[in-house]
Design a protein around this motif. Structure first.
Motif, mmCIF file in Angstrom:
data_model
loop_
_atom_site.group_PDB
_atom_site.id
_atom_site.type_symbol
_atom_site.label_atom_id
_atom_site.label_comp_id
_atom_site.label_asym_id
_atom_site.label_seq_id
_atom_site.Cartn_x
_atom_site.Cartn_y
_atom_site.Cartn_z
ATOM 1 N N VAL A 189 -116.243 31.199 -12.229
ATOM 2 C CA VAL A 189 -116.557 30.049 -11.392
ATOM 3 C C VAL A 189 -115.245 29.426 -10.919
ATOM 4 N N VAL A 190 -115.065 29.364 -9.609
ATOM 5 C CA VAL A 190 -113.801 28.931 -9.010
ATOM 6 C C VAL A 190 -113.900 27.480 -8.583
ATOM 7 N N SER A 191 -112.925 26.675 -8.994
ATOM 8 C CA SER A 191 -112.816 25.274 -8.586
ATOM 9 C C SER A 191 -111.850 25.183 -7.411
ATOM 10 N N ASN A 192 -111.417 23.952 -7.049
ATOM 11 C CA ASN A 192 -110.425 23.816 -5.976
ATOM 12 C C ASN A 192 -109.559 22.588 -6.210
ATOM 13 N N SER A 193 -108.510 22.459 -5.389
ATOM 14 C CA SER A 193 -107.522 21.387 -5.581
ATOM 15 C C SER A 193 -107.386 20.492 -4.362
ATOM 16 N N GLY A 194 -108.413 20.450 -3.513
ATOM 17 C CA GLY A 194 -108.360 19.586 -2.349
ATOM 18 C C GLY A 194 -107.747 20.262 -1.137
ATOM 19 N N ASN B 195 -95.375 36.550 -8.094
ATOM 20 C CA ASN B 195 -96.126 35.747 -9.063
ATOM 21 C C ASN B 195 -97.584 36.196 -9.148
ATOM 22 N N ALA B 196 -97.797 37.501 -9.107
ATOM 23 C CA ALA B 196 -99.161 38.037 -9.123
ATOM 24 C C ALA B 196 -99.875 37.778 -10.440
ATOM 25 N N ASP B 197 -99.159 37.375 -11.472
ATOM 26 C CA ASP B 197 -99.818 36.994 -12.720
ATOM 27 C C ASP B 197 -100.434 35.602 -12.614
ATOM 28 N N VAL B 198 -100.023 34.814 -11.627
ATOM 29 C CA VAL B 198 -100.574 33.476 -11.396
ATOM 30 C C VAL B 198 -101.506 33.477 -10.191
ATOM 31 N N VAL B 199 -101.024 33.992 -9.061
ATOM 32 C CA VAL B 199 -101.829 34.047 -7.837
ATOM 33 C C VAL B 199 -102.621 35.350 -7.856
ATOM 34 N N LYS B 200 -103.902 35.243 -8.131
ATOM 35 C CA LYS B 200 -104.731 36.446 -8.282
ATOM 36 C C LYS B 200 -105.419 36.848 -6.978
ATOM 37 N N LEU B 201 -105.644 35.881 -6.077
ATOM 38 C CA LEU B 201 -106.315 36.144 -4.806
ATOM 39 C C LEU B 201 -105.621 35.343 -3.717
ATOM 40 N N ALA B 202 -105.533 35.899 -2.507
ATOM 41 C CA ALA B 202 -104.896 35.180 -1.400
ATOM 42 C C ALA B 202 -105.491 35.649 -0.082
ATOM 43 N N SER B 203 -105.757 34.691 0.824
ATOM 44 C CA SER B 203 -106.309 35.037 2.131
ATOM 45 C C SER B 203 -105.806 34.072 3.200
ATOM 46 N N SER C 180 -92.868 28.325 -11.112
ATOM 47 C CA SER C 180 -92.919 27.380 -12.225
ATOM 48 C C SER C 180 -94.332 27.064 -12.699
ATOM 49 N N TYR C 181 -95.358 27.717 -12.129
ATOM 50 C CA TYR C 181 -96.727 27.463 -12.586
ATOM 51 C C TYR C 181 -96.910 27.974 -14.019
ATOM 52 N N ASP C 182 -97.774 27.288 -14.745
ATOM 53 C CA ASP C 182 -98.077 27.636 -16.129
ATOM 54 C C ASP C 182 -98.753 29.004 -16.198
ATOM 55 N N ARG C 183 -98.116 29.938 -16.880
ATOM 56 C CA ARG C 183 -98.676 31.289 -17.007
ATOM 57 C C ARG C 183 -99.945 31.304 -17.851
ATOM 58 N N GLN C 184 -100.170 30.294 -18.664
ATOM 59 C CA GLN C 184 -101.350 30.238 -19.519
ATOM 60 C C GLN C 184 -102.448 29.362 -18.927
ATOM 61 N N GLY C 185 -102.177 28.715 -17.782
ATOM 62 C CA GLY C 185 -103.153 27.816 -17.177
ATOM 63 C C GLY C 185 -104.096 28.532 -16.233
ATOM 64 N N PRO C 186 -104.882 27.768 -15.460
ATOM 65 C CA PRO C 186 -105.802 28.383 -14.501
ATOM 66 C C PRO C 186 -105.061 29.267 -13.505
ATOM 67 N N LYS C 187 -105.703 30.335 -13.092
ATOM 68 C CA LYS C 187 -105.135 31.203 -12.077
ATOM 69 C C LYS C 187 -105.359 30.581 -10.691
ATOM 70 N N VAL C 188 -104.586 31.040 -9.719
ATOM 71 C CA VAL C 188 -104.641 30.478 -8.373
ATOM 72 C C VAL C 188 -105.355 31.433 -7.434
ATOM 73 N N PHE C 189 -106.270 30.889 -6.675
ATOM 74 C CA PHE C 189 -106.866 31.558 -5.532
ATOM 75 C C PHE C 189 -106.333 30.830 -4.300
ATOM 76 N N LEU C 190 -105.414 31.448 -3.582
ATOM 77 C CA LEU C 190 -104.875 30.836 -2.366
ATOM 78 C C LEU C 190 -105.838 31.180 -1.225
ATOM 79 N N GLY C 191 -106.875 30.355 -1.079
ATOM 80 C CA GLY C 191 -107.997 30.683 -0.215
ATOM 81 C C GLY C 191 -107.764 30.459 1.256
ATOM 82 N N ASN D 225 -108.613 20.274 -13.650
ATOM 83 C CA ASN D 225 -108.858 21.713 -13.829
ATOM 84 C C ASN D 225 -108.162 22.253 -15.073
ATOM 85 N N ARG D 226 -106.921 21.816 -15.292
ATOM 86 C CA ARG D 226 -106.196 22.271 -16.489
ATOM 87 C C ARG D 226 -106.863 21.759 -17.754
#
Length: 828
Positions: free
Chosen positions: A408-413, A492-500, A456-467, A428-429
């Motif tokens: 389930v994907v959330s968002n950041s505004g 940073n593919a360990d943080v940004v998992k999807l991008a469009s 500098s994003y947290d490697r253990q935090g939520p992953k990023v979908f750059l939608g 979200n964190r």
């Protein structure tokens, strides 16, 4: 071209690359850069779904676009609720007695209007853009739902024609009795982009609805399918995912319209259940972007398109909190419960067995196998993070309880930073959300400056979908800046998992938003420079990052310099007591407007400026960007003070500094975005980026004391004597960026280099002593002037394939000016 460096927003001196020493043991060949690759190590894993496409019905992306229907307003449902200029006969011309009717004799409850034709009357549809496009020798399938009131038949003559005459042989159908579907096909005798479709009655009155004309040759031959050239361009990207159906389309509109007790409402919020089943039973709706949407392209077709292109489906559902400039949260527990159940039903429609309620509906539409849904987004660009998140948690809990396999994907505004962004990310964190959807549209300068955003994003935090992201233009200069940024995404593919990239499609005659990846009219389509860049990255992703480092570009950065300015946006405002003093207190400008406005020039040429009651007033509350300027472009290290009062309108006021011209400036935008927040924006060649923001709003009729202190590249801002904020604009717009990935299936190293400057980059590439590599590399290059733009008539930005012979464990390569280069090197 003379201003190529400025177009990219690079600081003077950044592009003057110095000559760096060659690596040890190399020949004395001069190099500007070095890239050191550690082929013995492995970096972040890159998922197959890394790059995808974001589809939203904006710019007529569906009807008149990807959806292959050639008839506009096929069911006579256009309405002023969609667009003030619309009527039920928009795109139709009538002869004789023809009338649109909305009564109990309609085709079905969700298709309210239908057309009655008297005997010997006719109706002609003009399609989209210049008309209905047909190609010689191709077949086109016509259908109509018709009803007669008498016992006899009501013959209809169907013609496809343009100004030069017949495009296909006329066809006939003869309806009789109650509502029934009638079908024939045309074969085009010649090619035309200006066709018309006429339906003429002959001898008896008849009722008509759902008049349709489809090319037989749709993408993958699907019925109710997609326009082939557009779908093929999307498929050529080899997308890893398809996000649909929007965007702002999803989370805006009247959520209360879900309520059955409210009766029929013409404009309703987006509901996936409206979009499935037989097309004649699907509702039409007012589109957020100012036109009508037929829902002929619905959720079934989205899932099918994702499957046909090998993409992961990623639907987004509304969360009952509006975004996209609308700030409203629907507080109705029953309605929220219904939305959540609709979402659970959607998962069942996608994945459920044929014996389930919604799995059965999918099977009835022709797809008994599940669509393999794994990700689902809730909400889009909400400006009310706490209200959104309270509802998001309920969605997530219900989904995970029944479907723990769904992410389930959330968002950041709506922005890359600011108070909404920070609060949303904190929520979200704290809730350990799996993935957060980020959106931002910024200047090319911002993309060149922010390659390290995700380092500098947290490697253990939520992953990023750059939608959603884009650099506010379709030139190659825009694409270069995006490519430079994408090297940081991959690193940073360990943080940004999807991008469009977004948006995906634009009909050149119906544009609500620019830039866009793929452009089209009714018979042609063309990929932008951004499209060619995205395709190059998407088809050469690799499976894992290979650690690498590159030298940088020597840069010099002087102080912020420029004149001062005043502006408004959809607001009337008054300014008084403008004063500019140097850091040493020396007065540079003093104006209380007692002597008129002779010190000011109308930079933007918009708005109505005049001195009224001792103040400088912009009185047109509808005009946008009304910038007026005063002073010297060479000013630096100064203080600007002014009194500002909002008189009327939607927003607040803008105070500008560091003004070079109408495209290059800074301004403090107080009460912007419909008076929901305030920010300092930086304009570079007409594109803007936000440097600092907060939630300040502006009151009408109140005088505000504004002070801006500019020192070097640091700026401090005061509102009514209190410090509002400060920033230092000193990020380097690095023009030389790179990333290296490995394709495990082929064993290729993929060296990806962006050279976004006006001089070639002589580069030493070190793959590590003894690296086993083939002696040649396959090279793909995109190179053009920064201002180059692909159009329907010319495509200056296109890939060039070549072979480079000279690869070794350490070798030199010269990357052209203004270029994106991919080197695929075989390894042992």
């Amino acid at each position: 071209m003379a201003h190529r460096r400025r177009r990219l927003g690079l600081t003077v001196g950044v592009l003057l690359a110095g000559t760096l020493a060659a690596s040890p043991g190399a020949a004395a060949e001069a190099t500007d850069y070095t890239i050191d690759v550690d082929t013995s190590r492995t970096g972040a894993k890159i998922d197959d779904s890394m790059y995808g496409v974001f589809y939203e019905d904006i710019n007529r992306a569906a009807d008149g676009g990807l959806y292959a229907e050639l008839v506009q307003n096929r069911s006579f449902e256009y309405d002023t609720a969609d667009n003030r200029s619309y009527t039920p006969l928009t795109s139709w011309d009538t002869k004789g007695a023809a009338k649109v009717v909305n009564d109990g004799g309609r085709l079905n409850e969700r298709n309210r209007n239908y057309l009655t034709l008297a005997a010997d009357a006719s109706v002609t549809n003009s399609g989209y853009n210049t008309g209905i496009a047909v190609r010689k020798g191709e077949r086109y399938d016509f259908s109509v739902w018709a009803r007669t009131d008498g016992a006899g038949r009501a013959p209809l003559t169907l013609t496809l024609h343009d100004a030069s005459g017949e495009l296909a042989s006329a066809r006939r159908v003869a309806p009789r009795g109650g509502w029934a579907k009638h079908e024939v096909s045309f074969t085009a005798k010649r090619t035309s982009a200006t066709g018309r479709l006429t339906v003429a009655s002959g001898g008896a009155p008849v009722a008509l609805d759902e008049i349709s004309l489809f090319p037989r040759d749709t993408y993958k031959g699907r019925e109710n399918g997609l326009r082939k050239d557009l779908a093929e361009k999307i498929a050529a990207l080899e997308p890893g995912f398809l996000r649909f159906p929007g965007g702002c389309l999803v989370n805006t509109g009247s959520h209360e319209a879900y309520e059955e007790k409210s009766g029929w409402q013409r404009a309703r919020s987006y509901q996936w259940k409206d979009t499935i089943g037989p097309v004649e039973q699907r509702a039409t709706n007012a589109n957020f972007w100012g036109y009508n949407q037929s829902y002929g392209l619905g959720y079934y077709e989205y899932f099918q398109f994702a499957e046909d292109t090998g993409a992961m489906p990623l639907p987004v559902v509304p969360a009952l909190v509006t975004g996209c400039g609308q700030n409203k949260a629907t507080d109705d527990p029953a309605l929220l419960k219904r939305h959540i159940q609709d979402t659970l039903d959607l998962i069942e429609f996608a994945n459920g067995p044929v014996g389930s309620e919604w799995g059965k509906k999918r099977a009835e539409m022709g797809h008994p196998e599940p669509f393999k849904l794994t990700h689902l987004g809730v909400g889009n660009e909400e400006n009310l993070p706490e209200e959104f998140f309270a509802r998001f948690k309920q969605f997530r809990a219900a989904i995970e309880a029944k479907h723990p396999e769904i992410t389930v994907v959330s968002n950041s505004g709506p922005d890359d930073s600011g108070t909404v962004f920070d609060k949303a990310w904190q929520l979200n964190r704290d809730a350990d959300v799996a993935m957060v959807d980020e959106h931002y549209y910024n200047s090319p300068q911002w993309f060149l400056e922010n390659n390290d955003r995700y380092d500098s994003y947290d490697r253990q935090g939520p992953k990023v979908f750059l939608g959603e992201y884009a650099s506010q233009g379709n030139t190659f200069g825009n694409a270069l800046s995006e490519a430079a940024f994408m090297t940081g995404i991959e690193r940073n593919a360990d943080v940004v998992k999807l991008a469009s990239y977004a948006p995906l499609l634009a009909n050149e005659d119906y544009v609500q938003w620019k830039p866009d990846m793929i452009w089209f009219d009714n018979d042609q389509s063309w990929g932008s420079a951004n499209y060619e860049t995205q395709k190059l990255f998407m088809r050469n992703v690799g499976d894992e990052v290979v650690p690498s480092e590159a030298s940088g570009t020597p840069a010099t950065s002087g102080p912020i310099t420029g004149a001062v300015g005043l502006s408004t946006w959809a607001t009337s405002a008054a300014y008084d007591d403008v004063r500019v003093t140097g850091a040493d207190g020396e007065p540079l400008l003093t104006d209380d407007f007692s002597a008129g406005d002779a010190k000011w020039s109308r930079a933007a040429g918009r708005g109505t400026w005049a001195v009224e009651d001792g103040a400088y007033v912009q009185s047109d509350a509808s005009a946008e960007n009304t910038l007026v300027t005063a002073g010297d472009k060479g000013w630096q290290n100064y203080d600007l003070t002014v009194k500002a009062t909002k008189k009327s309108g939607k927003e607040g006021f803008m105070v500008a500094f560091g003004v070079k011209d109408t495209g290059n400036y800074y301004w403090w935008n107080l009460g912007g975005w419909n008076n929901t927040r305030s920010a300092v924006e930086k304009g570079v060649d007409g594109a803007k980026q936000t440097l600092i923001e907060d939630s300040t709003t502006i009151e009408t009729g109140r005088a505000y004391d504004i002070r801006v202190e500019v020192r070097g590249r640091q700026v401090t801002l005061y509102l009514d004597g209190k410090k509002w904020g400060s920033f230092t604009d000193d990020k380097a717009a690095e023009p030389f960026r790179q990333v290296v990935t490995r394709d495990k299936a082929t064993g290729d190293l993929i060296v990806k280099v962006v050279n976004a400057q006006g001089s070639e980059a002589r580069t030493r590439i070190d793959l590590g002593r003894g690296a086993k590599v083939a002696g040649k590399a396959r090279v793909t290059t995109l190179a053009a002037e920064p201002g180059a733009e692909n159009t329907k008539d010319k495509t200056p930005v296109k890939p060039v394939e070549s072979v480079f012979r000279g690869v070794d464990d350490s070798f030199s390569y010269t990357f052209p000016a203004h270029s994106i280069t991919f080197l695929r090197i075989k390894t042992g």
